[in-house]
Write a protein that holds these residues in place. Structure first.
Motif, PDB file in Angstrom:
ATOM      1  N   GLU B  15      10.172  92.950   4.157  1.00  0.00           N
ATOM      2  CA  GLU B  15       8.884  93.523   3.768  1.00  0.00           C
ATOM      3  C   GLU B  15       8.296  94.094   5.159  1.00  0.00           C
ATOM      4  N   ALA B  16       7.671  95.245   5.033  1.00  0.00           N
ATOM      5  CA  ALA B  16       6.792  95.973   6.197  1.00  0.00           C
ATOM      6  C   ALA B  16       7.731  96.613   7.023  1.00  0.00           C
ATOM      7  N   GLU B  17       8.983  96.588   6.979  1.00  0.00           N
ATOM      8  CA  GLU B  17       9.616  97.294   7.896  1.00  0.00           C
ATOM      9  C   GLU B  17      10.204  98.485   7.346  1.00  0.00           C
ATOM     10  N   THR B  18      11.146  99.315   8.142  1.00  0.00           N
ATOM     11  CA  THR B  18      11.692 100.444   7.727  1.00  0.00           C
ATOM     12  C   THR B  18      13.122 100.693   7.507  1.00  0.00           C
ATOM     13  N   ARG B  63       4.544 107.070   2.323  1.00  0.00           N
ATOM     14  CA  ARG B  63       5.430 106.260   3.167  1.00  0.00           C
ATOM     15  C   ARG B  63       6.678 106.663   3.205  1.00  0.00           C
ATOM     16  N   SER B  80       8.947 103.618   4.991  1.00  0.00           N
ATOM     17  CA  SER B  80       8.066 103.064   6.099  1.00  0.00           C
ATOM     18  C   SER B  80       7.332 101.945   5.434  1.00  0.00           C
ATOM     19  N   ASP B  81       7.062 100.827   6.052  1.00  0.00           N
ATOM     20  CA  ASP B  81       5.983  99.858   5.732  1.00  0.00           C
ATOM     21  C   ASP B  81       6.562  99.467   4.236  1.00  0.00           C
ATOM     22  N   SER B  82       7.811  98.815   4.355  1.00  0.00           N
ATOM     23  CA  SER B  82       8.465  98.517   2.813  1.00  0.00           C
ATOM     24  C   SER B  82       7.705  97.599   2.035  1.00  0.00           C
ATOM     25  N   GLN B  83       7.643  97.895   0.756  1.00  0.00           N
ATOM     26  CA  GLN B  83       6.934  96.978  -0.088  1.00  0.00           C
ATOM     27  C   GLN B  83       7.784  96.224  -1.122  1.00  0.00           C
TER      28      GLN B  83
END
Lengths: 112, 117
Positions: B15-18, B63, B80-83
């Motif tokens: 989570e939050a990474e690309t 994103r 980007s900024d994976s959820q």
């Protein structure tokens, strides 16, 4: 505006039985499609229609028939279901001059 | 006939990474469209992003962005900024630009993305 709807959402058939899947769209789209989705294979085109009264074969048409008597409806028929037709079926439509295909929610069909 | 290949059946991201999902395609056409679709557990197919082959600029939607390499016939999706809500099956798809075509989509086999909390 319901978009693209499919009936039924789930169905279980025995080998040799027949059924019809109904796809309806209320967006006045010219083009309509039937795809099947199998694990590891993505979606594959079964049949399609470029307008009312027209149909054509896609990549995997064997064992299926289609009809488009009304612009808003596209029917997919299985005359004699086989276990190989166990799949998730998606209907989609698109307007002439546009790019985005709109998909229905899918029908999960199991053939025993 | 066109073919679309997704060589990564499964991917995971924190989570939050690309994360970047890969797609290659084969075609003899010079003009076409490429798409990324998302399919969450609900099964609904959702268009994520679209790229026209005649446009050199890479498409971006919030994103989500693509890296379109026409000469290499490559079309990757960067998230980007994976959820957690990004967890889904992602399909790459091709559509001919030819006006006489039936405008059907040719899909890759999909990449199952898992987002780790």
């Amino acid at each position: 505006n319901a978009g693209v709807t499919q009936t039924p959402k789930f169905r279980v058939l025995k080998t040799g039985q027949s059924m019809t899947l109904l796809c309806a769209q209320d967006m006045n789209h010219e083009y309509m499609y039937w795809y099947r989705q199998d694990p590891g294979m993505g979606l594959r085109l079964i049949h399609y229609s470029v307008g009312e009264g027209t149909t054509a074969k896609g990549e995997v048409p064997d064992g299926y028939n289609v009809s488009r008597l009304k612009k808003q409806n596209f029917l997919l028929g299985l005359e004699s279901a086989a276990p190989s037709q166990t799949s998730v079926y998606f209907c989609a439509s698109v307007a002439s001059g546009y790019n985005e295909q709109f998909f229905g929610p899918g029908t999960r069909l199991t053939v025993l | 006939a066109q073919t679309v290949t997704q060589s990564q059946p499964e991917m995971s991201v924190q989570e939050a990474e690309t994360v970047t999902l890969s797609c290659t395609y084969d075609t003899s056409e010079s003009d076409y469209y490429l798409f990324w679709y998302k399919q969450p557990p609900s099964r609904q197919m959702i268009l994520v992003i679209r790229q026209e082959a005649y446009k050199q600029q890479n498409a971006t939607e919030n994103r989500f962005s693509v890296n379109f390499q026409k000469a290499a016939k490559s079309f990757s999706l960067k998230i980007s900024d994976s959820q957690l809500g990004d967890a889904a099956m992602y399909f790459c798809a091709y559509r001919s630009f030819f006006m006489g075509s039936a405008r059907q989509l040719t899909f890759g086999s999909g990449t199952q993305l898992t987002v780790l909390p």
